[in-house]
Design a protein around this motif. Structure first.
Motif, PDB file in Angstrom:
ATOM      1  N   GLU A 273      -1.812   3.915 -30.037  1.00 54.05           N
ATOM      2  CA  GLU A 273      -0.577   4.507 -31.067  1.00 54.05           C
ATOM      3  C   GLU A 273       0.850   4.302 -30.206  1.00 54.05           C
ATOM      4  OE1 GLU A 273       0.561   8.913 -32.265  1.00 54.05           O
ATOM      5  OE2 GLU A 273      -1.409   8.838 -31.200  1.00 54.05           O
ATOM      6  N   LEU A 274       1.037   4.332 -29.065  1.00 54.03           N
ATOM      7  CA  LEU A 274       2.339   4.052 -28.374  1.00 54.03           C
ATOM      8  C   LEU A 274       2.587   2.642 -28.610  1.00 54.03           C
ATOM      9  CD1 LEU A 274       4.736   5.335 -26.965  1.00 54.03           C
ATOM     10  CD2 LEU A 274       3.254   5.191 -24.733  1.00 54.03           C
ATOM     11  N   LYS A 275       1.721   1.798 -28.249  1.00 56.17           N
ATOM     12  CA  LYS A 275       2.073   0.379 -28.520  1.00 56.17           C
ATOM     13  C   LYS A 275       2.450   0.111 -29.780  1.00 56.17           C
ATOM     14  CE  LYS A 275       0.213  -4.259 -27.252  1.00 56.17           C
ATOM     15  NZ  LYS A 275      -0.739  -4.804 -26.489  1.00 56.17           N
ATOM     16  N   ALA A 276       1.783   0.498 -30.658  1.00 58.80           N
ATOM     17  CA  ALA A 276       2.293   0.233 -32.034  1.00 58.80           C
ATOM     18  C   ALA A 276       3.737   1.009 -32.478  1.00 58.80           C
ATOM     19  CB  ALA A 276       0.957   0.971 -33.237  1.00 58.80           C
ATOM     20  N   PHE A 277       3.737   2.086 -31.916  1.00 61.52           N
ATOM     21  CA  PHE A 277       5.110   2.798 -32.195  1.00 61.52           C
ATOM     22  C   PHE A 277       6.356   1.861 -31.780  1.00 61.52           C
ATOM     23  CE2 PHE A 277       8.487   5.482 -30.989  1.00 61.52           C
ATOM     24  CZ  PHE A 277       8.863   6.091 -32.229  1.00 61.52           C
ATOM     25  N   ILE A 278       6.173   1.437 -30.439  1.00 59.30           N
ATOM     26  CA  ILE A 278       7.182   0.348 -29.968  1.00 59.30           C
ATOM     27  C   ILE A 278       7.397  -0.724 -30.601  1.00 59.30           C
ATOM     28  CG2 ILE A 278       7.857  -0.749 -27.640  1.00 59.30           C
ATOM     29  CD1 ILE A 278       6.398   1.201 -26.090  1.00 59.30           C
ATOM     30  N   ARG A 279       6.358  -1.422 -30.913  1.00 57.22           N
ATOM     31  CA  ARG A 279       6.376  -2.626 -31.816  1.00 57.22           C
ATOM     32  C   ARG A 279       7.072  -2.421 -32.969  1.00 57.22           C
ATOM     33  NH1 ARG A 279       0.361  -5.472 -30.923  1.00 57.22           N
ATOM     34  NH2 ARG A 279       1.049  -6.530 -29.002  1.00 57.22           N
ATOM     35  N   SER A 280       7.001  -1.132 -33.512  1.00 59.17           N
ATOM     36  CA  SER A 280       7.475  -0.782 -35.014  1.00 59.17           C
ATOM     37  C   SER A 280       8.933  -0.598 -34.849  1.00 59.17           C
ATOM     38  CB  SER A 280       6.924   0.490 -35.498  1.00 59.17           C
ATOM     39  OG  SER A 280       7.504   1.471 -34.860  1.00 59.17           O
ATOM     40  N   LEU A 281       9.490  -0.474 -33.820  1.00 56.52           N
ATOM     41  CA  LEU A 281      10.862  -0.438 -33.512  1.00 56.52           C
ATOM     42  C   LEU A 281      11.580  -1.721 -33.844  1.00 56.52           C
ATOM     43  CD1 LEU A 281      10.897   1.552 -30.022  1.00 56.52           C
ATOM     44  CD2 LEU A 281      11.248   2.562 -32.510  1.00 56.52           C
ATOM     45  N   ASN A 282      12.840  -1.552 -34.322  1.00 61.84           N
ATOM     46  CA  ASN A 282      13.490  -2.928 -34.667  1.00 61.84           C
ATOM     47  C   ASN A 282      13.879  -3.380 -33.163  1.00 61.84           C
ATOM     48  OD1 ASN A 282      16.300  -2.018 -33.812  1.00 61.84           O
ATOM     49  ND2 ASN A 282      16.345  -1.034 -35.848  1.00 61.84           N
ATOM     50  N   GLN A 283      14.435  -4.614 -33.178  1.00 59.08           N
ATOM     51  CA  GLN A 283      14.922  -5.518 -31.874  1.00 59.08           C
ATOM     52  C   GLN A 283      15.846  -4.476 -31.254  1.00 59.08           C
ATOM     53  OE1 GLN A 283      15.476  -9.769 -32.011  1.00 59.08           O
ATOM     54  NE2 GLN A 283      16.873  -9.337 -30.331  1.00 59.08           N
ATOM     55  N   ASP A 284      17.003  -4.128 -31.620  1.00 57.12           N
ATOM     56  CA  ASP A 284      18.201  -3.459 -31.137  1.00 57.12           C
ATOM     57  C   ASP A 284      17.476  -1.939 -30.150  1.00 57.12           C
ATOM     58  OD1 ASP A 284      20.323  -5.071 -31.469  1.00 57.12           O
ATOM     59  OD2 ASP A 284      20.624  -4.137 -33.440  1.00 57.12           O
ATOM     60  N   GLU A 285      16.706  -1.428 -31.019  1.00 56.68           N
ATOM     61  CA  GLU A 285      15.769  -0.180 -30.467  1.00 56.68           C
ATOM     62  C   GLU A 285      14.932  -0.498 -29.231  1.00 56.68           C
ATOM     63  OE1 GLU A 285      15.316   2.696 -34.304  1.00 56.68           O
ATOM     64  OE2 GLU A 285      13.735   1.261 -34.093  1.00 56.68           O
ATOM     65  N   GLN A 286      14.275  -1.546 -29.279  1.00 57.03           N
ATOM     66  CA  GLN A 286      13.421  -2.104 -28.292  1.00 57.03           C
ATOM     67  C   GLN A 286      14.246  -2.493 -27.038  1.00 57.03           C
ATOM     68  OE1 GLN A 286      10.598  -5.234 -29.334  1.00 57.03           O
ATOM     69  NE2 GLN A 286       9.752  -3.961 -31.061  1.00 57.03           N
ATOM     70  N   VAL A 287      15.342  -3.137 -27.355  1.00 57.13           N
ATOM     71  CA  VAL A 287      16.409  -3.574 -26.212  1.00 57.13           C
ATOM     72  C   VAL A 287      16.742  -2.194 -25.493  1.00 57.13           C
ATOM     73  CG1 VAL A 287      18.697  -4.643 -25.908  1.00 57.13           C
ATOM     74  CG2 VAL A 287      16.835  -5.699 -27.060  1.00 57.13           C
ATOM     75  N   ASP A 288      17.265  -1.374 -26.476  1.00 51.58           N
ATOM     76  CA  ASP A 288      17.742   0.023 -25.797  1.00 51.58           C
ATOM     77  C   ASP A 288      16.635   0.592 -25.038  1.00 51.58           C
ATOM     78  OD1 ASP A 288      20.153  -0.149 -26.800  1.00 51.58           O
ATOM     79  OD2 ASP A 288      19.953   1.843 -28.067  1.00 51.58           O
ATOM     80  N   LEU A 289      15.479   0.615 -25.420  1.00 50.68           N
ATOM     81  CA  LEU A 289      14.298   1.236 -24.608  1.00 50.68           C
ATOM     82  C   LEU A 289      14.136   0.617 -23.312  1.00 50.68           C
ATOM     83  CD1 LEU A 289      12.665   3.716 -25.201  1.00 50.68           C
ATOM     84  CD2 LEU A 289      10.914   2.009 -26.139  1.00 50.68           C
ATOM     85  N   VAL A 290      14.296  -0.634 -23.215  1.00 45.73           N
ATOM     86  CA  VAL A 290      14.115  -1.415 -21.944  1.00 45.73           C
ATOM     87  C   VAL A 290      15.144  -1.174 -21.117  1.00 45.73           C
ATOM     88  CG1 VAL A 290      14.078  -3.619 -20.843  1.00 45.73           C
ATOM     89  CG2 VAL A 290      12.588  -3.317 -22.821  1.00 45.73           C
ATOM     90  N   ALA A 291      16.466  -1.077 -21.576  1.00 46.71           N
ATOM     91  CA  ALA A 291      17.703  -1.086 -20.825  1.00 46.71           C
ATOM     92  C   ALA A 291      17.750   0.606 -20.390  1.00 46.71           C
ATOM     93  CB  ALA A 291      19.103  -1.305 -21.866  1.00 46.71           C
ATOM     94  N   LEU A 292      17.025   1.536 -21.212  1.00 43.92           N
ATOM     95  CA  LEU A 292      17.030   2.802 -20.462  1.00 43.92           C
ATOM     96  C   LEU A 292      16.026   2.895 -19.471  1.00 43.92           C
ATOM     97  CD1 LEU A 292      17.022   4.770 -23.873  1.00 43.92           C
ATOM     98  CD2 LEU A 292      18.911   5.218 -22.123  1.00 43.92           C
ATOM     99  N   THR A 293      15.045   2.160 -19.581  1.00 44.88           N
ATOM    100  CA  THR A 293      14.263   2.181 -18.537  1.00 44.88           C
ATOM    101  C   THR A 293      14.708   1.728 -17.214  1.00 44.88           C
ATOM    102  OG1 THR A 293      12.264   1.490 -20.173  1.00 44.88           O
ATOM    103  CG2 THR A 293      11.987   1.332 -17.711  1.00 44.88           C
ATOM    104  N   TRP A 294      15.459   0.655 -17.368  1.00 47.20           N
ATOM    105  CA  TRP A 294      15.996   0.231 -16.270  1.00 47.20           C
ATOM    106  C   TRP A 294      17.057   1.113 -15.836  1.00 47.20           C
ATOM    107  CZ3 TRP A 294      17.262  -5.556 -18.315  1.00 47.20           C
ATOM    108  CH2 TRP A 294      16.079  -6.131 -18.498  1.00 47.20           C
ATOM    109  N   LEU A 295      18.021   1.638 -16.328  1.00 47.21           N
ATOM    110  CA  LEU A 295      18.958   2.728 -16.239  1.00 47.21           C
ATOM    111  C   LEU A 295      18.146   3.885 -15.483  1.00 47.21           C
ATOM    112  CD1 LEU A 295      21.892   3.954 -16.488  1.00 47.21           C
ATOM    113  CD2 LEU A 295      21.075   4.995 -18.481  1.00 47.21           C
TER     114      LEU A 295
END
Length: 136
Positions: A56-78
């Motif tokens: 479910e979580l993997k599908a949710f992340i995949r459903s995000l658009n590219q900009d949202e995925q980029v933010d999620l990765v950048a937030l993880t790094w931050l």
């Protein structure tokens, strides 16, 4: 005081990822007892593929658009300390350069993902206590 940059992803979606990752973390801890770290990470990843929360979580992340995925990765790094809030543009630019179709796999391989995301949201002045996540 630094003004927080704008996020493409809503804090509510980030909180949903945190909530689901914590649910999965609890399940994963109960099954993680291997001695070799490399083997346990691979066996844990294999076991995850059958876990409904993980899927479910993997599908949710995949459903995000590219900009949202980029933010999620950048937030993880931050959140893990790879930069400060005033480095956000650089963190986000690096996450955009590294973006690919394996973002969900990358994020879900991070054992501290919920903690890192929570720490990053805190730097943006957001708290998951502010959101009702029942509608996702």
């Amino acid at each position: 005081m630094i003004t927080a940059p704008a996020l493409t992803i809503s804090p509510e979606k980030v909180c949903y990822v945190i909530m689901k990752a914590r649910e999965f973390e609890v399940q994963d801890v109960a099954t993680d007892s291997d001695d070799d770290a490399d083997e346990s990470s691979w066996s844990a990843l294999d076991a995850r593929r059958d876990d409904p929360t993980y899927r479910e979580l993997k599908a949710f992340i995949r459903s995000l658009n590219q900009d949202e995925q980029v933010d999620l990765v950048a937030l993880t790094w931050l959140g893990r300390g790879d930069g400060a809030l005033d480095d956000w543009d650089d963190l986000r630019a690096e996450a955009a350069r590294a973006h690919n179709k394996r973002t969900a796999d990358y994020l879900l391989s991070k054992p501290m993902l919920p903690d890192h995301l929570e720490d990053a949201l805190d730097q943006f002045g957001c708290s998951c206590d502010d959101y009702d996540l029942g509608h996702f």
